[in-house]
Design an enzyme around this catalytic site. Sequence first.
Site, short mmCIF file in Angstrom:
data_model
loop_
_atom_site.label_atom_id
_atom_site.label_comp_id
_atom_site.label_asym_id
_atom_site.label_seq_id
_atom_site.Cartn_x
_atom_site.Cartn_y
_atom_site.Cartn_z
N ASP A 1 -7.86 -5.68 -0.07
CA ASP A 1 -8.31 -6.54 -1.16
C ASP A 1 -7.87 -8.00 -1.02
O ASP A 1 -8.30 -8.85 -1.80
CB ASP A 1 -7.79 -5.99 -2.50
CG ASP A 1 -8.42 -4.67 -2.84
OD1 ASP A 1 -9.64 -4.55 -2.68
OD2 ASP A 1 -7.70 -3.74 -3.26
N HIS B 1 0.85 -1.19 0.00
CA HIS B 1 0.00 0.00 0.00
C HIS B 1 0.88 1.23 0.00
O HIS B 1 1.94 1.25 0.62
CB HIS B 1 -0.92 0.02 1.24
CG HIS B 1 -2.07 0.93 1.07
ND1 HIS B 1 -2.00 2.28 1.36
CD2 HIS B 1 -3.32 0.71 0.59
CE1 HIS B 1 -3.16 2.84 1.07
NE2 HIS B 1 -3.98 1.91 0.60
#
Length: 444
Positions: A379, A322
């Site tokens: 996700d 991320h």
Amino acid sequence: MLCQRAGLHQNGESMADSKKDICRIELGESSYELPVVVGSEGERGIDISSLRSTTGHIALDRGYMNTGSCVSSISYIDGEQGILRYRGIAIEDLAEKSTFVETAYLVIYGELPTASQLKEFSAMFTKYEMLHEGLKHHFEGFPPNAHPMAILSSMINAMGCYEADIADSDQHFDEVLVRIMSKVRTIAAFSYKKSIGEPFIYPYPEFSYCANLLHMMFSVPYKEFFPSKEAISALNKFFILHADHEQNCSTSTVRMVASSKANLFASIAAGVCSLWGPLHGGANMAVIEMLDQLYKDKTKTKDFVAQIKDSTNKTKLMGFGHRVYKNHDPRAKIIKKSCDELLSKLKINDPTLEIAKELEEIALQDEYFISRKLYPNVDFYSGIILRALGIPANMFTVMFAIGRIPGWIAQWREENADPKGKICRPRQIYNGQTSRPYKKLADR
Ligand code: CMC
């Protein structure tokens, strides 16, 4: 460049006012001072808006890795600590105790609703859940295998054409936002029905937000589908976790489109397109495809991780990494727990869950991932939940989009309401051909 630290300011953005709160830069013989801006959580930024006019230089920052594009009060992330809050409230609390509609109200209006506000807000969702019949015919123009994200984005823009009288009016903001949030669910369900060649199912006024979406997706004219309370709760949680996430790629897109004073429909349609890619919202679909492939090929997880680490290979561990979280993604922790709970309650044995857990375990102990601060993101496990709810992989990113709509709406409004707001127009460093004459066709 030299930045000096000073005391933190308590109330939102504040410009430095003491001599210490400045950033001094030296360019050749000259020295310049730039103000330091401090946020309500103590995060600090150098205000470079005067950089070009005073120094003749621009700041170059590919992918906006270090560029703040706005001052916002909607969501707060501390990437080092793994903290996410909407309007000051921890994501863990909201995921545990709230519903998606209540969280949407919080994200958009800044406060949790009272009982009567929530009732009124929910009633508006019911009022505006139907699509104009004319709009329904637009679905006919898409081929059966059209990607639902393409349909969603096109239909949100088409919807704006049917609401043209109110789309551009500030006065109707409350109504426009509910129309979008409510109808987007109907569009998503219709696009799914279109892709499998089944007739459209209309919403039930008495169903809650999440129950209605599942009903429109899975009921058929001869058999009603009544979603279980576990399924409704898991979907609420999924949407809450996606409701906002400060200045990510799609939200920045929404704000950029909004900065040109485009209406909410156009701005959100653009956000959907931006979310689609596998590095962003499309990662949830990419993760399940990756896990399915590993299962089908009986690939050993250790071998797959070795493949990812091989620099001659472009393979990524989808659902990992991320831009902001460098410790853990708090959403991933919540979603992993929710995934375990849902699968056990619904008595589903999905072998990809075991593969995902093995990959996570190996990666979290591996130097490649540790040194790059790569952790599972939201996700990584979300696709397994969606699949347990019966949602097909090509609809996963649509589900992300439905969840993100409140955030996009809030960010659109904030962008529009900012008295210091400007049309977004980045600069560039040109490295193409320098000036040269045009040659006639015969001379080339
Ligand atoms: N698997 C393997 N290596 C990775 C991964 C990954 N998932 N993510 C980053 N790296 C490596 C990358 O190759 C680079 O290595 P090196 O320094 O040797 O060149 C290093 O880690 C830094 O990565 P980066 O690409 O410079 O980081 P970024 O901040 O530009 O990208 C990201 C962030 C999310 C796009 C990236 O981590 C990624 O592609 N992850 C997989 C896709 C994914 O899961 N996306 C969903 C993000 S969360 C949902 C959302 O809000 O969008």
